[in-house]
Design a protein around this motif. Sequence first.
Motif, PDB file in Angstrom:
ATOM      1  N   UNK A 231      24.191 -11.877 -29.426  1.00 10.34           N
ATOM      2  CA  UNK A 231      23.925 -11.503 -30.809  1.00 10.34           C
ATOM      3  C   UNK A 231      22.815 -12.314 -31.462  1.00 10.34           C
ATOM      4  N   UNK A 232      22.267 -13.314 -30.764  1.00 10.51           N
ATOM      5  CA  UNK A 232      21.301 -14.223 -31.388  1.00 10.51           C
ATOM      6  C   UNK A 232      20.043 -13.495 -31.871  1.00 10.51           C
ATOM      7  N   UNK A 233      19.510 -12.575 -31.038  1.00  6.75           N
ATOM      8  CA  UNK A 233      18.277 -11.904 -31.433  1.00  6.75           C
ATOM      9  C   UNK A 233      18.504 -10.994 -32.646  1.00  6.75           C
ATOM     10  N   UNK A 234      19.596 -10.250 -32.648  1.00  5.98           N
ATOM     11  CA  UNK A 234      19.887  -9.380 -33.783  1.00  5.98           C
ATOM     12  C   UNK A 234      20.109 -10.158 -35.074  1.00  5.98           C
ATOM     13  N   UNK A 235      20.829 -11.272 -34.981  1.00  6.29           N
ATOM     14  CA  UNK A 235      21.070 -12.098 -36.174  1.00  6.29           C
ATOM     15  C   UNK A 235      19.750 -12.683 -36.683  1.00  6.29           C
ATOM     16  N   UNK A 370      17.041 -10.114 -16.705  1.00  6.47           N
ATOM     17  CA  UNK A 370      17.501 -10.515 -15.371  1.00  6.47           C
ATOM     18  C   UNK A 370      17.721 -12.019 -15.268  1.00  6.47           C
ATOM     19  N   UNK A 371      17.166 -12.798 -16.223  1.00  9.28           N
ATOM     20  CA  UNK A 371      17.374 -14.245 -16.210  1.00  9.28           C
ATOM     21  C   UNK A 371      18.461 -14.660 -17.169  1.00  9.28           C
ATOM     22  N   UNK A 372      18.151 -15.647 -18.026  1.00 14.22           N
ATOM     23  CA  UNK A 372      19.158 -16.184 -18.955  1.00 14.22           C
ATOM     24  C   UNK A 372      18.866 -15.774 -20.396  1.00 14.22           C
ATOM     25  N   UNK A 373      18.220 -14.619 -20.574  1.00 18.77           N
ATOM     26  CA  UNK A 373      17.886 -14.164 -21.927  1.00 18.77           C
ATOM     27  C   UNK A 373      19.156 -13.950 -22.746  1.00 18.77           C
ATOM     28  N   UNK A 374      20.162 -13.295 -22.148  1.00 17.00           N
ATOM     29  CA  UNK A 374      21.414 -13.071 -22.863  1.00 17.00           C
ATOM     30  C   UNK A 374      22.150 -14.398 -23.011  1.00 17.00           C
ATOM     31  N   UNK A 375      22.168 -14.894 -24.216  1.00 15.81           N
ATOM     32  CA  UNK A 375      22.767 -16.192 -24.482  1.00 15.81           C
ATOM     33  C   UNK A 375      21.737 -17.282 -24.636  1.00 15.81           C
ATOM     34  N   UNK A 376      20.503 -17.026 -24.201  1.00 16.90           N
ATOM     35  CA  UNK A 376      19.443 -18.017 -24.329  1.00 16.90           C
ATOM     36  C   UNK A 376      18.825 -18.011 -25.714  1.00 16.90           C
ATOM     37  N   UNK A 377      17.812 -18.856 -25.903  1.00 13.05           N
ATOM     38  CA  UNK A 377      17.195 -19.018 -27.215  1.00 13.05           C
ATOM     39  C   UNK A 377      15.770 -18.490 -27.280  1.00 13.05           C
ATOM     40  N   UNK A 378      15.259 -17.897 -26.191  1.00  9.77           N
ATOM     41  CA  UNK A 378      13.910 -17.349 -26.205  1.00  9.77           C
ATOM     42  C   UNK A 378      13.917 -15.959 -25.608  1.00  9.77           C
ATOM     43  N   UNK A 379      12.814 -15.242 -25.819  1.00 13.08           N
ATOM     44  CA  UNK A 379      12.735 -13.850 -25.399  1.00 13.08           C
ATOM     45  C   UNK A 379      11.279 -13.496 -25.143  1.00 13.08           C
ATOM     46  N   UNK A 389       1.679   0.101 -25.516  1.00 12.71           N
ATOM     47  CA  UNK A 389       2.599  -1.013 -25.237  1.00 12.71           C
ATOM     48  C   UNK A 389       1.918  -2.328 -25.610  1.00 12.71           C
ATOM     49  N   UNK A 390       2.631  -3.152 -26.349  1.00 13.77           N
ATOM     50  CA  UNK A 390       2.170  -4.513 -26.658  1.00 13.77           C
ATOM     51  C   UNK A 390       3.040  -5.495 -25.887  1.00 13.77           C
ATOM     52  N   UNK A 391       2.415  -6.379 -25.110  1.00 12.32           N
ATOM     53  CA  UNK A 391       3.148  -7.397 -24.365  1.00 12.32           C
ATOM     54  C   UNK A 391       3.114  -8.701 -25.158  1.00 12.32           C
ATOM     55  N   UNK A 392       4.264  -9.121 -25.657  1.00 12.04           N
ATOM     56  CA  UNK A 392       4.320 -10.361 -26.440  1.00 12.04           C
ATOM     57  C   UNK A 392       4.632 -11.528 -25.512  1.00 12.04           C
ATOM     58  N   UNK A 393       4.113 -12.717 -25.818  1.00 12.45           N
ATOM     59  CA  UNK A 393       4.432 -13.888 -24.983  1.00 12.45           C
ATOM     60  C   UNK A 393       5.880 -14.307 -25.169  1.00 12.45           C
ATOM     61  N   UNK A 394       6.346 -15.139 -24.265  1.00  7.03           N
ATOM     62  CA  UNK A 394       7.692 -15.683 -24.407  1.00  7.03           C
ATOM     63  C   UNK A 394       7.747 -16.562 -25.644  1.00  7.03           C
ATOM     64  N   UNK A 395       8.701 -16.242 -26.540  1.00 10.45           N
ATOM     65  CA  UNK A 395       8.803 -16.931 -27.824  1.00 10.45           C
ATOM     66  C   UNK A 395      10.262 -17.246 -28.122  1.00 10.45           C
ATOM     67  N   UNK A 396      10.523 -18.252 -28.967  1.00 12.05           N
ATOM     68  CA  UNK A 396      11.895 -18.428 -29.460  1.00 12.05           C
ATOM     69  C   UNK A 396      12.356 -17.140 -30.156  1.00 12.05           C
ATOM     70  N   UNK A 397      13.625 -16.860 -30.091  1.00  8.24           N
ATOM     71  CA  UNK A 397      14.121 -15.604 -30.672  1.00  8.24           C
ATOM     72  C   UNK A 397      13.847 -15.517 -32.168  1.00  8.24           C
ATOM     73  N   UNK A 398      13.864 -16.640 -32.868  1.00 10.23           N
ATOM     74  CA  UNK A 398      13.549 -16.621 -34.290  1.00 10.23           C
ATOM     75  C   UNK A 398      12.104 -16.193 -34.516  1.00 10.23           C
ATOM     76  N   UNK A 399      11.173 -16.665 -33.649  1.00 12.80           N
ATOM     77  CA  UNK A 399       9.764 -16.284 -33.782  1.00 12.80           C
ATOM     78  C   UNK A 399       9.573 -14.803 -33.464  1.00 12.80           C
ATOM     79  N   UNK A 400      10.290 -14.301 -32.456  1.00 14.95           N
ATOM     80  CA  UNK A 400      10.255 -12.865 -32.160  1.00 14.95           C
ATOM     81  C   UNK A 400      10.700 -12.083 -33.392  1.00 14.95           C
ATOM     82  N   UNK A 401      11.778 -12.546 -34.021  1.00 15.92           N
ATOM     83  CA  UNK A 401      12.323 -11.860 -35.195  1.00 15.92           C
ATOM     84  C   UNK A 401      11.318 -11.850 -36.344  1.00 15.92           C
TER      85      UNK A 401
END
Length: 416
Positions: A231-235, A370-379, A389-401
């Motif tokens: 739920x981290x990304x949605x929150x 496929x890795x540790x995204x579910x439960x992790x802090x980055x995406x 299609x836009x490819x975004x770099x790996x970012x903290x979930x808050x920055x993605x939000x």
Amino acid sequence: MTPKRILLIVGGGIAAFKACEVLRTLRKRGHTVRCVLTEAGAQFITPLTLAALSEQPVHTSLFELKDEVEMGHIELSREADLVVVCPATANLMARMAAGICDDLATTLLLATDKPVLCAPAMNVRMWLHPATQRNVAQLRADDVTVMEPDEGMMACGEFGPGRLPEPDAIVAAIEDALQRPIPARLLSVSAAPASNPSYSGPLTGRKIVVTAGPTHEPIDPVRYIANRSSGKQGFAIAEAAARLGAEVTLVAGPVTLPTPPGVKRVDVESAREMQAAVDRALPADAAIMVAAVADWHVDAAAQKIKKQPDGTPPALALVQNPDILAGLARSAKRPRLLIGFAAETNDVVAYARAKLAAKGCDWIVANDVSGDVMGGDSNSIHLVTRDGVEDWPNLPKQAVAEQLAARIADALSEPR
């Protein structure tokens, strides 16, 4: 009927044990129930009993810090569709009628903007006393539904009206109350503001719905089908949209995350409950469907399924859950901007493009889990639209939000 959310306040008295049967029946009929146990009620049943039957935390104190952090008492009083007091003692109804709020239960009852139903239980002379009858009349004048108690032998040995109605009758009264129009008195004070009073920004005046977390689909009273969504990304998206001024309704599956500031939170368990909560939150300018909704449910067993002596596993007949995203795209209440999420373990962009076409939404936010995204802090996401299609770099979930919320603000600012 469509599953609803019920706040059950359990008062004192020997009849409190019947509240457990009411709770069990409501859960069996698909409703979600949160429980508040009064100090007097705890003399007869335990919080553990109600927690086991409801599969939800039980609230007992107005000043419990952990409960207030996870769900403040004002929010608890308003996120249900109906508040039920069972049993409603003479003392509890007297305090309700007088507007006294000196514990969690009475504070919730005074703060709620939802209909209230009382199932009385008390000694016959207490029920017939003029003071109690005045209190009942006042409660009914205040749009509280007060059931008539049953007549019969009391635990104290006396006979007459005052017995708690039978659980089946209480459940029937609850479902009847859930289908009635909300009293005009409540509607007149519960209208939501057009913007978030806590913040201002480019989303001021916009209403946004966000779903987050997993769903739990019960197999029996102790088992369920679920997934690893945290739920981290949605929150984070709900918080970012609120900070830009949006009025955000967050429909959350079973997670333990704190509610973001300035966000209205609605907790659900199953996919069907989530679908109903999203529908109640409409109309909206945008909907971001981040939740990892379970694809299937089963007809849950009323009792725990036991292992067979020969080791044969039980046969579970899977039934497809409603497709909330596709249904919303076809709805007459479709938001102007509809965004889906695609969590994939391979061929991420290809599957996201196919999902964009199949679901009828505007954007798909795709990520590799496929890795540790579910439960992790980055995406690391791919934003798939009809333009490409836009490819975004790996970012903290808050920055993605924050980046996604800014893109939503830009899209909603454009002419239709």
